[in-house]
Scaffold this motif. Structure first.
Motif, short mmCIF file in Angstrom:
data_model
loop_
_atom_site.label_atom_id
_atom_site.label_comp_id
_atom_site.label_asym_id
_atom_site.label_seq_id
_atom_site.Cartn_x
_atom_site.Cartn_y
_atom_site.Cartn_z
N ALA A 24 58.31 67.30 -40.97
CA ALA A 24 58.42 68.07 -42.20
C ALA A 24 58.26 67.11 -43.37
O ALA A 24 58.91 66.09 -43.43
N ALA A 26 58.75 65.57 -46.92
CA ALA A 26 59.89 65.57 -47.84
C ALA A 26 59.39 65.75 -49.26
O ALA A 26 58.99 64.81 -49.91
N ALA A 27 59.43 66.99 -49.72
CA ALA A 27 59.08 67.35 -51.09
C ALA A 27 57.76 66.73 -51.52
O ALA A 27 57.62 66.21 -52.60
N ILE A 45 61.96 76.08 -40.17
CA ILE A 45 61.75 74.90 -41.02
C ILE A 45 60.27 74.63 -41.17
O ILE A 45 59.78 74.39 -42.28
N GLY A 48 58.76 76.73 -43.62
CA GLY A 48 59.27 76.60 -44.98
C GLY A 48 60.37 77.59 -45.32
O GLY A 48 60.72 77.77 -46.48
N PHE A 50 63.82 77.77 -45.14
CA PHE A 50 64.97 76.91 -44.90
C PHE A 50 66.28 77.68 -44.81
O PHE A 50 67.14 77.35 -44.00
N VAL A 76 67.35 68.33 -42.07
CA VAL A 76 66.03 68.60 -42.66
C VAL A 76 66.10 69.82 -43.59
O VAL A 76 65.59 69.78 -44.71
N SER A 79 68.22 69.14 -46.77
CA SER A 79 67.47 68.21 -47.63
C SER A 79 66.36 68.93 -48.36
O SER A 79 66.13 68.71 -49.55
N SER A 80 65.69 69.82 -47.64
CA SER A 80 64.56 70.55 -48.22
C SER A 80 65.00 71.54 -49.29
O SER A 80 64.20 71.91 -50.15
N THR A 81 66.25 71.97 -49.25
CA THR A 81 66.76 72.87 -50.27
C THR A 81 67.54 72.13 -51.35
O THR A 81 68.14 72.76 -52.23
#
Length: 174
Positions: A24, A26-27, A45, A48, A50, A76, A79-81
């Motif tokens: 995934a 990271a931003a 995940i 997308g 989350f 993950v 972190s993604s949110t």
């Protein structure tokens, strides 16, 4: 080897041998987080989604899935949110749980710990803490010298130094 042990070892091998479907971004910074394909929430995940991933992991029966898998997915997803408080907890738990994986070779435990450290490092970067990220990446590379952690460590080192890799090579050659 029991069926569940075989499934765990197979899933671990998939993570280590495959790249694109299990990583995934990271931003969109170019840093990569590892995601175990068979882990609860992994499909969400990758899509997308989350919040759905987090809900699935939290609803997962603790007896039916490996705690390490769940924590990696939560690391993950949180972190993604940008929920860095919960991400730090999940990422830290994943690092600790990697050492306690049952019925797998010691080398696989090291690889999983390194991937968990890598994920925690990326989470630290997303939270704006380059020092903590650097520490995690260095520790991950010392444990297991994987392409994923090396690439993240190199990218961060270049970012910190503000020098392109080619320029470093030219300076070293002079």
């Amino acid at each position: 080897m029991t069926i569940s042990t075989r499934k765990l070892v197979t899933s671990l091998a998939v993570v280590l041998l495959s790249s694109s479907p299990l990583l995934a971004s990271a931003a969109s910074t170019g840093y990569k987080m590892a995601l175990i394909e068979d882990a609860p929430g992994a499909a969400f995940i990758k899509a997308g989604q989350f919040a759905e991933a987090i809900a699935q992991v939290q609803a997962e029966d603790a007896d039916k899935s490996e705690p390490f898998y769940r924590q990696v997915s939560l690391c993950v997803a949180y972190s993604s949110t940008a929920d860095f408080t919960l991400a730090a907890t999940a990422c830290g738990d994943a690092v600790q749980l990697a050492a306690n994986l049952q019925a797998i070779p010691r080398s696989a435990k090291r690889e999983m710990r390194a991937l968990a450290l890598n994920n925690r490092g990326v989470m630290h970067l997303m939270a704006g803490d380059k020092v903590a990220a650097l520490q995690d990446f260095i520790q991950a590379v010392r444990i297991d010298n994987s392409e994923l952690t090396l690439a993240n460590l190199e990218r961060l080192t270049v970012s910190i130094n503000g020098v392109e890799v080619q320029e470093i090579a030219l300076q070293a050659a002079e």
